[in-house]
Design a protein around this motif. Structure first.
Motif, PDB file in Angstrom:
ATOM      1  N   PRO A 156     120.378  37.336   7.198  1.00  0.00           N
ATOM      2  CA  PRO A 156     120.860  37.010   5.849  1.00  0.00           C
ATOM      3  C   PRO A 156     120.624  35.534   5.532  1.00  0.00           C
ATOM      4  CG  PRO A 156     122.537  38.169   7.138  1.00  0.00           C
ATOM      5  CD  PRO A 156     121.464  37.769   8.091  1.00  0.00           C
ATOM      6  N   ASN A 158     122.350  32.903   4.456  1.00  0.00           N
ATOM      7  CA  ASN A 158     123.631  32.239   4.221  1.00  0.00           C
ATOM      8  C   ASN A 158     123.797  31.149   5.270  1.00  0.00           C
ATOM      9  OD1 ASN A 158     124.903  33.382   6.643  1.00  0.00           O
ATOM     10  ND2 ASN A 158     125.012  35.308   5.510  1.00  0.00           N
ATOM     11  N   ALA A 159     124.777  30.279   5.065  1.00  0.00           N
ATOM     12  CA  ALA A 159     124.913  29.102   5.919  1.00  0.00           C
ATOM     13  C   ALA A 159     125.127  29.473   7.375  1.00  0.00           C
ATOM     14  CB  ALA A 159     126.074  28.239   5.418  1.00  0.00           C
ATOM     15  N   GLN A 160     125.963  30.453   7.627  1.00  0.00           N
ATOM     16  CA  GLN A 160     126.261  30.817   9.003  1.00  0.00           C
ATOM     17  C   GLN A 160     125.023  31.345   9.723  1.00  0.00           C
ATOM     18  OE1 GLN A 160     129.386  33.727   9.369  1.00  0.00           O
ATOM     19  NE2 GLN A 160     129.354  33.709  11.610  1.00  0.00           N
ATOM     20  N   SER A 161     124.280  32.219   9.078  1.00  0.00           N
ATOM     21  CA  SER A 161     123.106  32.821   9.713  1.00  0.00           C
ATOM     22  C   SER A 161     121.984  31.813   9.915  1.00  0.00           C
ATOM     23  CB  SER A 161     122.596  33.991   8.869  1.00  0.00           C
ATOM     24  OG  SER A 161     123.542  35.027   8.826  1.00  0.00           O
ATOM     25  N   ASP A 213     117.280  41.120  -3.531  1.00  0.00           N
ATOM     26  CA  ASP A 213     117.526  39.936  -2.706  1.00  0.00           C
ATOM     27  C   ASP A 213     116.808  39.995  -1.359  1.00  0.00           C
ATOM     28  OD1 ASP A 213     119.020  41.844  -1.415  1.00  0.00           O
ATOM     29  OD2 ASP A 213     120.936  40.802  -1.603  1.00  0.00           O
ATOM     30  N   ARG A 219     114.043  35.573  -1.314  1.00  0.00           N
ATOM     31  CA  ARG A 219     114.582  34.986  -0.084  1.00  0.00           C
ATOM     32  C   ARG A 219     114.105  33.539   0.063  1.00  0.00           C
ATOM     33  NH1 ARG A 219     116.802  37.840   4.019  1.00  0.00           N
ATOM     34  NH2 ARG A 219     115.723  36.565   5.586  1.00  0.00           N
ATOM     35  N   ALA A 222     116.238  31.467  -2.220  1.00  0.00           N
ATOM     36  CA  ALA A 222     117.586  31.313  -1.678  1.00  0.00           C
ATOM     37  C   ALA A 222     117.594  30.370  -0.473  1.00  0.00           C
ATOM     38  CB  ALA A 222     118.152  32.676  -1.291  1.00  0.00           C
ATOM     39  N   LEU A 226     119.575  26.785  -0.190  1.00  0.00           N
ATOM     40  CA  LEU A 226     120.560  26.654   0.880  1.00  0.00           C
ATOM     41  C   LEU A 226     120.221  25.470   1.783  1.00  0.00           C
ATOM     42  CD1 LEU A 226     122.995  27.747   2.463  1.00  0.00           C
ATOM     43  CD2 LEU A 226     121.400  29.262   3.684  1.00  0.00           C
TER      44      LEU A 226
END
Length: 380
Positions: A156, A158-161, A213, A219, A222, A226
């Motif tokens: 994904p 996102n910040a964590q991934s 998405d 991607r 995004a 990010l």
């Protein structure tokens, strides 16, 4: 799907015989442990000069943060209205941000030359400006049209991934920082088209069809947005670590005058000999067709980047810090200033003529600069 490992072939271990006394690069202070002997007035003055240099670095980080905000605005404009002009503006904002980061190069050399002392800062600075990168870990590269995080829908955006993916399997698998951002903006050989950032839609709503998405273009959009946000976060963390009563600052401040002078001297030599000569200039002579000349192989402007790194040593010529130069070499600051200017001119000539002769001349000029700040050899 994991991206193929495509090395950038950047030689990081080339050794140039600049001196018989290389700069220390381990995690220990550059001098023996402090003794109980009280410091004299000269040592106290040197210690204060070093503290002034450390404290003054906060202004440099603030400048990087401001330019990161401008980069964020330019990237948002690109994503809102993808086009050649918007992409050009985002790239120009990246260069401005990167150049302001290179103004911090001397402080980065302090960290890199003594990572055992400043490991908490080293982690942050590596996330901000670390290189080399594996381009195929991020996006399509060469014949690998489906490679990288952009195409791997199992990860994904996102910040964590993305933080978890950063250097998970290899140190060059960088998902974070200025150079990962640069590859998304420029692509291979600087040929990234603005259409790579156009919002994609799908008319196929079957269960087997990818969701909007999950489309590579979306991607990529995004991931770029990010990365800039995470860059801002890491810069804020670094600024707090630099300013606050943290372990790194306490470590720096409790060094004796002699210790801190040696620590900063070693960093100056490390910047010149390791970062500029060994890692960037010398490889151009040994394998000019295979090795990029700077930490911006995708974004270009390699020679100006080298110049900005060297110019960071101008901080040592300020009124409140030039005492350090006299402490190291016994020379007046004007002589050191002249040699620094000569080294800067040698890099400027590279922008006009990148012949082997000019590369060798630039290395020689930098070697002379490093020699001026090395302690005399007691065996000489």
């Amino acid at each position: 799907m994991r991206a193929p490992s495509i090395a950038l072939l950047i030689a990081l271990t080339t050794v140039v015989a600049c001196s018989d006394r290389p700069a220390p690069s381990g995690g220990e202070p550059a001098t023996p442990a402090a003794t109980e002997t009280p410091e004299n007035a000269s040592q106290q003055a040197v210690k204060q000069a070093a503290r002034d240099l450390w404290a003054g670095s906060s202004a440099l980080l603030e400048q990087v943060s401001q330019h990161t905000d401008q980069l964020d605005q330019s990237v948002q404009s690109l994503l809102n209205q993808p086009g050649p002009k918007q992409l050009e503006n985002a790239r120009a904002a990246w260069h401005q941000c990167h150049n302001s980061w290179l103004a911090f190069s001397y402080q980065l050399a302090v960290i890199d030359a003594h990572q055992g002392l400043f490991d908490d800062l080293a982690t942050l600075t590596a996330a901000i400006g670390g290189w080399p990168i594996q381009p195929g870990f991020l996006d399509y590269f060469d014949v690998y049209s489906q490679s990288g995080l952009v195409n791997d829908i199992a990860i994904p955006i996102n910040a964590q991934s993305i933080r978890a993916a950063h250097q998970q399997f290899d140190t060059e698998d960088r998902a974070l920082g200025l150079h990962a951002i640069a590859y998304l903006l420029w692509g291979e050989n600087g040929q990234r088209p603005a259409t790579d950032f156009v919002l994609a839609t799908t008319e196929d709503h079957s269960e087997e069809a990818p969701k909007a998405d999950e489309l590579p273009t979306n991607r990529r959009r995004a991931l770029l947005a990010l990365q800039v946000n995470l860059l801002r976060d890491d810069l804020q963390s670094l600024a707090l670590q630099w300013q606050s009563n943290t372990r790194s600052q306490l470590t720096f401040n409790r060094q004796s005058g002699q210790q801190v002078s040696e620590l900063l001297r070693a960093a100056a030599i490390y910047l010149i000999e390791q970062q500029l000569i060994n890692q960037q200039l010398q490889p151009q002579i040994e394998a000019p067709d295979a090795l990029p000349s700077s930490p911006v192989p995708y974004a270009g402007h390699g020679i100006p980047a080298l110049q900005n790194q060297l110019a960071s040593l101008q901080q040592l010529l300020r009124d409140d810090t030039r005492l350090l130069i006299r402490e190291w070499s016994g020379n007046e600051s004007n002589g050191w200033r002249d040699q620094l200017a000569a080294a800067e001119r040698s890099l400027q000539k590279l922008a006009e003529n990148q012949s082997e002769t000019q590369w060798i001349a630039a290395i020689a000029s930098l070697q002379q600069l490093a020699q001026m700040i090395k302690l005399p050899d007691p065996d000489a």
